[in-house]
Design an enzyme around this catalytic site. Structure first.
Site, PDB file in Angstrom:
ATOM      1  N   CYS A 163       0.863  -1.170   0.000  1.00 48.25           N
ATOM      2  CA  CYS A 163       0.000   0.000   0.000  1.00 48.25           C
ATOM      3  C   CYS A 163       0.905   1.227   0.000  1.00 48.25           C
ATOM      4  O   CYS A 163       2.036   1.170  -0.463  1.00 48.25           O
ATOM      5  CB  CYS A 163      -0.951  -0.014   1.188  1.00 48.25           C
ATOM      6  SG  CYS A 163      -0.132  -0.121   2.795  1.00 48.25           S
ATOM      7  N   ALA A 164       0.450   2.334   0.562  1.00 55.87           N
ATOM      8  CA  ALA A 164       1.219   3.569   0.495  1.00 55.87           C
ATOM      9  C   ALA A 164       2.506   3.499   1.294  1.00 55.87           C
ATOM     10  O   ALA A 164       3.492   4.175   0.968  1.00 55.87           O
ATOM     11  CB  ALA A 164       0.373   4.744   0.976  1.00 55.87           C
TER      12      ALA A 164
END
Length: 627
Positions: free
Chosen positions: A26-27
């Site tokens: 993810c981020a």
């Protein structure tokens, strides 16, 4: 930083390439699903430069990297076959998980790969809303139409993108999944929704829905499709299964989706959205306060992923979402708490960490702030929870809405600007309040500044090791106490060149007169050999000592030895670590002289052992002088 080096250390730390079932990011996090979590070395990974922390949540082994996670993810793909193998459904973890953990794993694996482009598209959509409200652009202008297509296409064709990530998660054929998703958005299928009169498929009634921007129908469809493919491939001959299996999947799954999964998914999504809207209608202030205070707690345990489909579904169904705005207050609250730490701490390393974490958190990346600063210090995290609750209450009461998806941060503020700007001032007031309040509370409440412990530890060590006049009090050194009772022997007299040549480090040896080994100082057991003949302990100051009972005693395979510790144990000076039968070892023909070696000698300016005399347990054995 070398991303390739960090990638190699991560692969080794998770138990090797063969222990990885799948990997997404993810981020800020690498999200592994492992065959056996016990094979991963969590403690070692947490100490690795470039890794913020490691979490086990939602059925995943999560390595928190920060902003550079895409580069590390790419490096893992370059040096291993993990990314190629991540879609193999045949490989499963040792213990199959059910319940909440399994659900969170599924949701995060499906949505995590889309978060980056979703945030970018959301920002662009928000900026276009602002441009429209201020009459900078008209909806009919070609410039607006082109930019809006770039911003909205992800959301319009969201079922297609979810088909890809879901198929990868469940090991289905990605192209078949995309074909099914495309059929849901096919113009003639979309037109059936506006057809007057009943619609049927071979006499079976079909309730037509609009599938643009929907989430649940395509996920359910691809999950079942993946199971169907495996069943078909098991019984269809290899010579024809490559085209017969997709044929069967298309013929069965598209009608089944239109008849069952589509209406079910849409109704469920609408029901969840209606329920949450009802909560906000009852008390927007209370609902906002709970979300603002609790969002980071949900993130820590990984269960926030359960709300991600709800955000997206609300925007798709109603064109707006009221849940994300209060959660934004939590992000800015932890940012403020990190700033408070930076302003108050006297520890230069912590001040630098808190400063960089504050900057990244302002743009929505809160992991460095939470895991690296506020959570370890405890009180700043609590201050952030309080600030988030107050800011969330303000935002909830203001009725702020999100009109697109994106991680909360300065750059994504435009996604909260709707027609006429209603609720946007409340958002600005809420996040500003949460930021300032958390910073002030952190500064007032304070925290246990690491600098105090370091100075105290230095003074204690200096007073202990430098009383005799032949030591200099301005050097931070370590005193090792004797782990064994016996006669001191010069290391050069040990009948093993590995020790006598000091190839393994400087030190001393002891000819024991009893069969006990105790800890030479307070520290941690870093090595406990399976053959029980040797162990290593690192002091709290970092001095590493190897205690090797006898010469070539590894050949005894643990006979005549008994251990009282395990690797990773914390020990106190004088604590019993190991016992051995001195006479039996000698009777078996082995030397019992025991080297005590400082294995990280190069980290110190000198190692000064005592010489040629009897020594008892816990008497001073050697001084390890810091550079």
């Amino acid at each position: 930083m070398s991303y390739e080096k960090l990638a190699k250390e991560i692969i080794q730390g998770v138990g090797g390439e063969k222990n990885v079932v799948s990997l997404v990011h993810c981020a800020t996090r690498l999200r592994f699903v492992l065959k056996d979590n016990a094979k991963a070395d969590k403690a070692k990974l947490e100490k690795t430069v470039g890794i913020i922390t490691v979490k086990e949540s939602g059925g995943q082994f999560q390595v928190v990297i920060g902003n550079t996670v895409p580069e590390v993810y790419s490096a893992i793909g370059d040096i291993s076959g993990i990314l190629k193998d991540s879609s193999k459904a045949e490989e499963k973890p040792q213990a199959r998980r059910f319940g909440l953990g399994s659900l969170i794993d599924v949701i995060s694996s499906i949505f995590a790969p889309l978060l980056g482009v979703m945030a970018g598209a959301g920002i662009l959509k928000g900026l276009l809303l602002i441009a429209e409200n201020f009459n900078w652009l008209e909806k009919t202008e070609p410039t607006y139409i082109i930019l809006f297509a770039a911003a909205d296409s992800l959301f319009y064709f969201l079922p297609v993108l979810l088909a890809v990530t879901t198929a990868r998660k469940f090991g289905g054929n990605v192209f078949t999944a995309v074909t099914i998703a495309g059929a849901l958005l096919y113009p003639s299928i979309t037109a059936l929704k506006d057809t007057e009169g009943p619609i049927d498929f071979f006499g079976i009634p079909v309730v037509m829905m609009s599938y643009s921007s929907t989430v649940i129908p395509i996920i359910l469809s691809v999950i079942i499709m993946s199971k169907l493919e495996k069943l078909c491939n098991r019984y269809i001959h290899e010579s024809v299964k490559n085209f017969i299996t997709p044929l069967i999947s298309l013929v069965i799954m598209l009608p089944l989706t239109l008849i069952v999964f589509g209406p079910f998914g849409v109704y469920v999504g609408n029901g969840i959205a209606d329920a949450l809207l009802a909560v906000f209608a009852f008390s927007p202030l209370l609902a906002g306060a709970i979300l603002g205070a609790g969002w980071q707690l949900l993130v820590i345990f990984g269960v926030h992923w359960g709300l991600v489909p709800v955000f997206i579904n609300n925007v798709a169904v109603y064109g707006k979402d009221s849940i994300k705005p209060p959660a934004t207050a939590s992000v800015f609250a932890q940012t403020g708490a990190a700033l408070g730490v930076m302003l108050k701490t006297k520890n230069k390393k912590l001040k630098t960490l808190a400063g960089s974490a504050t900057l990244s958190a302002l743009f929505g990346i809160t992991e460095p702030a939470v895991y690296g600063v506020t959570l370890p210090l405890k009180r700043p995290f609590i201050a952030g929870v309080i600030g988030g609750g107050v800011g969330g209450a303000i935002i909830g009461q203001a009725g702020t809405q999100a009109f697109a998806s994106g991680a909360p941060g300065l750059l994504t503020l435009p996604i909260f600007y709707g027609p006429g700007g209603q609720g946007f001032p409340g958002l600005i007031l809420g996040i500003t309040t949460s930021f300032i309040l958390s910073a002030v509370l952190t500064y007032i409440l304070g925290f246990k500044d690491p600098v105090e412990e370091e100075e105290k530890g230095q003074e204690i060590v200096k007073s202990v090791i430098a009383p005799s006049g032949d030591r200099t009090a301005d050097k931070l050194s370590v005193t090792a106490l004797s782990p064994i009772s016996g006669t001191i022997v010069s290391l050069e007299d040990v009948p093993d060149p590995a020790f006598s040549s000091e190839a393994m480090g400087k030190g001393i040896a002891i000819e024991p007169d009893s069969g006990r080994v105790v800890a030479p100082f307070d520290g941690t057991v870093t090595v406990a050999f399976k053959k029980k003949h040797a162990l290593a302990v690192v002091s709290d100051e970092g001095a590493e000592i190897l205690i090797h009972v006898g010469i070539d005693t590894v050949k005894l395979n643990g006979e005549f030895f008994s251990t009282h510790i395990q690797e990773g144990d914390r020990v106190k000076a004088g604590q019993l670590l190991l016992e051995f039968d001195l006479e039996q070892i000698r009777a078996a023909g082995y030397h019992t002289v025991t080297p005590v070696i400082v294995t990280n000698t190069l980290d110190y300016s000198d190692v000064l052992p005592l010489q040629n005399r009897q020594i008892r347990e816990q008497e001073e054995l050697m001084h390890i002088v810091a550079k």
